[in-house]
Design an enzyme around this catalytic site. Sequence first.
Site, mmCIF file in Angstrom:
data_model
loop_
_atom_site.group_PDB
_atom_site.id
_atom_site.type_symbol
_atom_site.label_atom_id
_atom_site.label_comp_id
_atom_site.label_asym_id
_atom_site.label_seq_id
_atom_site.Cartn_x
_atom_site.Cartn_y
_atom_site.Cartn_z
ATOM 1 N N VAL A 106 0.837 -1.205 0.000
ATOM 2 C CA VAL A 106 0.000 0.000 0.000
ATOM 3 C C VAL A 106 0.871 1.255 0.000
ATOM 4 C CG1 VAL A 106 -1.705 1.307 1.348
ATOM 5 C CG2 VAL A 106 -1.934 -1.167 1.126
ATOM 6 N N THR A 140 -5.510 -0.386 7.406
ATOM 7 C CA THR A 140 -6.839 -0.733 7.909
ATOM 8 C C THR A 140 -6.752 -1.000 9.409
ATOM 9 O OG1 THR A 140 -7.345 -1.693 5.774
ATOM 10 C CG2 THR A 140 -8.785 -2.319 7.602
ATOM 11 N N GLU A 185 -7.684 2.804 2.135
ATOM 12 C CA GLU A 185 -7.386 2.446 0.738
ATOM 13 C C GLU A 185 -8.345 1.340 0.294
ATOM 14 O OE1 GLU A 185 -6.057 -0.664 -0.060
ATOM 15 O OE2 GLU A 185 -5.618 -1.407 1.962
ATOM 16 N N GLY A 194 -16.543 -20.164 -6.416
ATOM 17 C CA GLY A 194 -15.229 -20.788 -6.558
ATOM 18 C C GLY A 194 -14.825 -21.475 -5.273
ATOM 19 N N GLY A 204 -9.306 -15.333 -0.737
ATOM 20 C CA GLY A 204 -8.065 -15.320 0.036
ATOM 21 C C GLY A 204 -7.474 -13.928 -0.023
ATOM 22 N N CYS A 255 -6.356 -9.082 2.509
ATOM 23 C CA CYS A 255 -7.365 -8.187 3.083
ATOM 24 C C CYS A 255 -8.626 -8.886 3.573
ATOM 25 C CB CYS A 255 -7.762 -7.129 2.058
ATOM 26 S SG CYS A 255 -6.462 -5.939 1.778
HETATM 27 C C1 UDX Z 1 -9.570 -6.676 -1.847
HETATM 28 C C2 UDX Z 1 -10.601 -5.566 -2.146
HETATM 29 O O1 UDX Z 1 -11.187 -5.772 -3.432
HETATM 30 C C3 UDX Z 1 -9.945 -4.201 -2.043
HETATM 31 O O2 UDX Z 1 -10.928 -3.190 -2.238
HETATM 32 C C4 UDX Z 1 -9.319 -4.062 -0.655
HETATM 33 O O3 UDX Z 1 -8.687 -2.824 -0.485
HETATM 34 C C5 UDX Z 1 -8.322 -5.188 -0.420
HETATM 35 O O4 UDX Z 1 -8.985 -6.451 -0.591
HETATM 36 P P1 UDX Z 1 -7.654 -7.939 -3.182
HETATM 37 O O5 UDX Z 1 -7.332 -8.632 -1.900
HETATM 38 O O6 UDX Z 1 -6.541 -7.448 -4.033
HETATM 39 O O7 UDX Z 1 -8.598 -6.670 -2.887
HETATM 40 O O8 UDX Z 1 -8.495 -8.986 -4.042
HETATM 41 P P2 UDX Z 1 -9.866 -9.077 -4.847
HETATM 42 O O9 UDX Z 1 -9.609 -8.909 -6.296
HETATM 43 O O10 UDX Z 1 -10.921 -8.227 -4.270
HETATM 44 O O11 UDX Z 1 -10.202 -10.642 -4.611
HETATM 45 C C6 UDX Z 1 -10.226 -11.195 -3.298
HETATM 46 C C7 UDX Z 1 -10.486 -12.673 -3.305
HETATM 47 O O12 UDX Z 1 -11.848 -12.934 -3.607
HETATM 48 C C8 UDX Z 1 -9.672 -13.490 -4.318
HETATM 49 O O13 UDX Z 1 -9.211 -14.659 -3.670
HETATM 50 C C9 UDX Z 1 -10.670 -13.831 -5.398
HETATM 51 O O14 UDX Z 1 -10.355 -15.036 -6.050
HETATM 52 C C10 UDX Z 1 -11.953 -13.941 -4.594
HETATM 53 N N1 UDX Z 1 -13.178 -13.679 -5.369
HETATM 54 C C11 UDX Z 1 -13.415 -12.434 -5.872
HETATM 55 C C12 UDX Z 1 -14.108 -14.694 -5.563
HETATM 56 O O15 UDX Z 1 -13.912 -15.834 -5.106
HETATM 57 N N2 UDX Z 1 -15.256 -14.412 -6.259
HETATM 58 C C13 UDX Z 1 -15.520 -13.186 -6.758
HETATM 59 O O16 UDX Z 1 -16.582 -13.021 -7.374
HETATM 60 C C14 UDX Z 1 -14.570 -12.158 -6.569
#
Ligand code: UDX
Length: 436
Positions: A20, A127, A155, A257, A261, A264
């Site tokens: 970040v 956070t 963020e 799915g 993970g 965050c």
């Molecule tokens: C997330 C938030 O989107 C972001 O706003 C915050 O600041 C940090 O956490 P990130 O951890 O980069 O961002 O991942 P993201 O793209 O949101 O996906 C998170 C997880 O959810 C992944 O493991 C993804 O595979 C899973 N996911 C996402 C699903 O299983 N199904 C979905 O429909 C969307």
Amino acid sequence: MAKPKGTTAERVTVVGAGYVGLVTAASLADLGHQVISMDIDSERIGRLQDGDIPIFEPGLAELVEKNRPRLTFTDDPTVAYADSEFIYICVDTPPTHSGDADLSRVWNVVDNLPPQDGERILVIKSTVPVGTGAVIRNELNRRGYEHIHYSSNPEFLREGTALQDFMRPDRIVVGADDPTVARKVASLYDAIETELVLTNVASAEMIKYASNAFLATKISFINEIANVCEATGADVTTVAHGMGLDPRIGPHFLQAGIGYGGSCFPKDVSALKQLAGNSGYHFQLLTAVIEVNELQKRRVIGKIKEALGEDLHDRRIALLGLAFKPNTDDIREASAIVLAGRLLAEGARVVAYDPVAIPNTRAVLPAVEYADSALQALEGAEACVLVTEWPEFIHLDWERAADLMQKPLVVDGRNALDPDTLRRLGFRYEGVGRKP
Ligand code: UDX
């Protein structure tokens, strides 16, 4: 409120040169501000000074290079705090064993703030649990640091698209108990046109937690729908499409799915649940969201056993993808880790491939065999689990894969492959909540 274009250059120190922090520092420099990125890790700072970016984020190295004249790196607090008006806190707040957020790194920054030499604004991007701002404010006052103002500016960066999330955000949230301070922090982003939410510190802190908890809830919800689809013959991809057309639901974050993970969602959902619990409120819904996510990772094992039989001892099982999502080498709370661990515990021989996440995974799972390519991982395997939907797996030569595998079984943990094509090629295809 739509914001006007144009920015006044300010002097900003960004504490924490992690994910970040680096994205924030490079992006603020790109907005025209004079930025010093500070970290206590001298080795990391040395690498950054040499132009070596220690994290994998598309475009970040280029953005740092482009903004060299406005972006410097130091491990020396005296240099870092010499004359900046804004001090951003971008340190990590990992979960403790109890699920609370570990704020020791935040406090370390607060404990080492510059002496009383003029007004500064502390802007916290990390956070932190709701109420942390109030505790820090009281502590600053107690120490005679009334000249340091406090603001929460959470963020919402997604790994892999962090730079565009910073520059083209859906909203900018700034919380401060003094509206003048909130407006000053917001003015750093004047060049960005977006919705601005100016509020108090506690609400800003809660917006971040509530947003991530809601998104995680959406994922666990669709995963449960998928599990019911499996039992009833419905297809979750069509169901999600049909649901998402209702604007009150929306099409995003409805991909079933093997669970969410990353650095965050798991941490923030658990911290919000703990925060509620510590305040005497049992957040039932989040308890279920977490449990559904844990169970979802393990359902894959059941699918493999259904096809291969109960005994997985010495069976060669290939994992395609290790990162928690594509375009990152981040394996924190990745479904692959739990899955590989379970399979190894069942005595299976786990062979894995990921385009970038193998070095990180090798460090925590040395018992897994690592292949040099997806096809090499599939050679002789009796089952393959698609764990991370990297494009190269979707476009893999699956015909060749069918020849190489001992038994052509694919468990598609991300519903990313086309079941008809794979079945035509002779595969047994198992998705998540898709028609058998
Ligand atoms: C997330 C938030 O989107 C972001 O706003 C915050 O600041 C940090 O956490 P990130 O951890 O980069 O961002 O991942 P993201 O793209 O949101 O996906 C998170 C997880 O959810 C992944 O493991 C993804 O595979 C899973 N996911 C996402 C699903 O299983 N199904 C979905 O429909 C969307």
